[in-house]
Design an enzyme around this catalytic site. Structure first.
Site, PDB file in Angstrom:
ATOM      1  N   GLY A  19      35.183  40.133 -34.593  1.00  0.00           N
ATOM      2  CA  GLY A  19      35.107  40.885 -34.094  1.00  0.00           C
ATOM      3  C   GLY A  19      34.986  42.239 -33.995  1.00  0.00           C
ATOM      4  N   GLU A  74      39.379  44.250 -27.754  1.00  0.00           N
ATOM      5  CA  GLU A  74      37.630  42.695 -27.237  1.00  0.00           C
ATOM      6  C   GLU A  74      36.787  44.205 -28.483  1.00  0.00           C
ATOM      7  OE1 GLU A  74      36.715  40.100 -28.371  1.00  0.00           O
ATOM      8  OE2 GLU A  74      37.442  38.266 -27.154  1.00  0.00           O
ATOM      9  N   ASP A  75      35.589  43.220 -28.842  1.00  0.00           N
ATOM     10  CA  ASP A  75      34.556  44.044 -29.450  1.00  0.00           C
ATOM     11  C   ASP A  75      33.613  43.180 -28.335  1.00  0.00           C
ATOM     12  OD1 ASP A  75      34.239  41.312 -29.446  1.00  0.00           O
ATOM     13  OD2 ASP A  75      33.024  40.754 -31.290  1.00  0.00           O
ATOM     14  N   ASP A  95      31.366  39.130 -23.036  1.00  0.00           N
ATOM     15  CA  ASP A  95      29.164  39.316 -22.535  1.00  0.00           C
ATOM     16  C   ASP A  95      30.276  37.726 -20.959  1.00  0.00           C
ATOM     17  OD1 ASP A  95      27.488  38.246 -22.667  1.00  0.00           O
ATOM     18  OD2 ASP A  95      27.508  36.790 -24.569  1.00  0.00           O
ATOM     19  N   LYS A 146      29.157  43.262 -20.863  1.00  0.00           N
ATOM     20  CA  LYS A 146      27.934  43.022 -21.178  1.00  0.00           C
ATOM     21  C   LYS A 146      27.742  42.764 -19.364  1.00  0.00           C
ATOM     22  CE  LYS A 146      25.876  41.556 -24.640  1.00  0.00           C
ATOM     23  NZ  LYS A 146      25.788  40.510 -25.075  1.00  0.00           N
ATOM     24  N   PHE A 149      21.255  40.368 -26.978  1.00  0.00           N
ATOM     25  CA  PHE A 149      22.086  40.396 -28.017  1.00  0.00           C
ATOM     26  C   PHE A 149      21.437  41.450 -29.285  1.00  0.00           C
ATOM     27  CE2 PHE A 149      23.411  38.013 -32.455  1.00  0.00           C
ATOM     28  CZ  PHE A 149      24.351  37.512 -32.408  1.00  0.00           C
ATOM     29  N   ASP A 200      28.298  40.703 -34.729  1.00  0.00           N
ATOM     30  CA  ASP A 200      27.615  39.338 -36.263  1.00  0.00           C
ATOM     31  C   ASP A 200      26.326  38.673 -35.487  1.00  0.00           C
ATOM     32  OD1 ASP A 200      29.587  37.917 -34.706  1.00  0.00           O
ATOM     33  OD2 ASP A 200      28.902  36.477 -36.519  1.00  0.00           O
ATOM     34  N   ARG A 246      28.010  42.979 -39.344  1.00  0.00           N
ATOM     35  CA  ARG A 246      29.477  43.651 -38.704  1.00  0.00           C
ATOM     36  C   ARG A 246      29.877  44.990 -39.578  1.00  0.00           C
ATOM     37  NH1 ARG A 246      32.092  39.663 -35.911  1.00  0.00           N
ATOM     38  NH2 ARG A 246      32.675  37.332 -36.752  1.00  0.00           N
TER      39      ARG A 246
END
Ligand code: IMP
Ligand code: MG
Length: 178
Positions: free
Chosen positions: A48, A102-103, A106, A134, A155, A162, A168
């Site tokens: 990611g 990190e992407d 969450d 988030k 989402f 992805d 992506r």
């Protein structure tokens, strides 16, 4: 491109490429200031974070290293307890300042597991840089040090993130249409 269809779902434009780039530049300025003299090693989590890591590094001006790892996840003995193992770290991180790239953060479960794994190798300090955060989804007691963009609990796909492997490659970020 205001809307995209990925597999069976429709997504709408949420964060455009220009906004993403500006946010990454801002994050890099903070990193350059805070980590000056620490010669950090950035550890980007595949898949990611590949786009974020690439664009972030273009704006990091302090001496540093970057490496890439992957996480293998499998269910432990207890089916609710997912075990996450870090694969591919060849560099020694002992006594180093590491920055996990990190992407998205969450629930925070992934980051928490990563921190535990890296801590076993005795780094001097662990920082977390994430493209997206988030805050409302967070269930773990962790806080990313560097956040490019905070988002609500929707989402999203694009810019490395992805839906079932697809999306992506998008240079903007899209959110699911409900
Ligand atoms: P966490 O462990 O719940 O913090 O989330 C970890 C992983 O879930 C991230 O690294 C992403 O790969 C994935 N993820 C979480 N939210 C999204 C999303 O909105 N779109 C795509 N992937 C997501
Ligand atoms: Mg990920």
């Amino acid at each position: 491109m205001k809307e995209v269809r990925i597999l069976d779902k429709d997504f709408e434009l949420f964060i455009d490429a220009d906004t993403i780039q500006k946010s990454i530049k801002r994050l890099a300025i903070d990193v350059n200031k805070d980590l000056e003299g620490k010669d950090p090693i950035f550890i980007a989590i595949l898949n990611g974070s590949f786009m974020f890591a690439a664009d972030l590094m273009k704006h990091v001006t302090i001496p540093c290293e970057i490496t890439f790892v992957r996480i293998a996840s499998y269910k432990g003995m207890n089916s609710t307890n997912e075990v996450r193992e870090v694969l591919g770290l060849k560099e020694s991180i002992k006594d180093r300042t590491i920055v996990i790239v990190e992407d998205i953060v969450d629930t925070g479960n992934t980051i928490e597991a990563l921190i535990k794994q890296f801590e076993m190798q005795g780094p001097k300090e662990i920082k977390i840089a994430t493209l997206l955060f988030k805050p409302k989804a967070l269930v773990r007691d962790i806080k990313p040090d560097y956040v490019a963009i905070e988002i609500p609990n929707d989402f999203i796909v694009g810019f490395g993130l992805d839906y079932d492997g697809f999306g992506r490659n998008l240079q903007d970020i899209y959110k699911i249409k409900l």
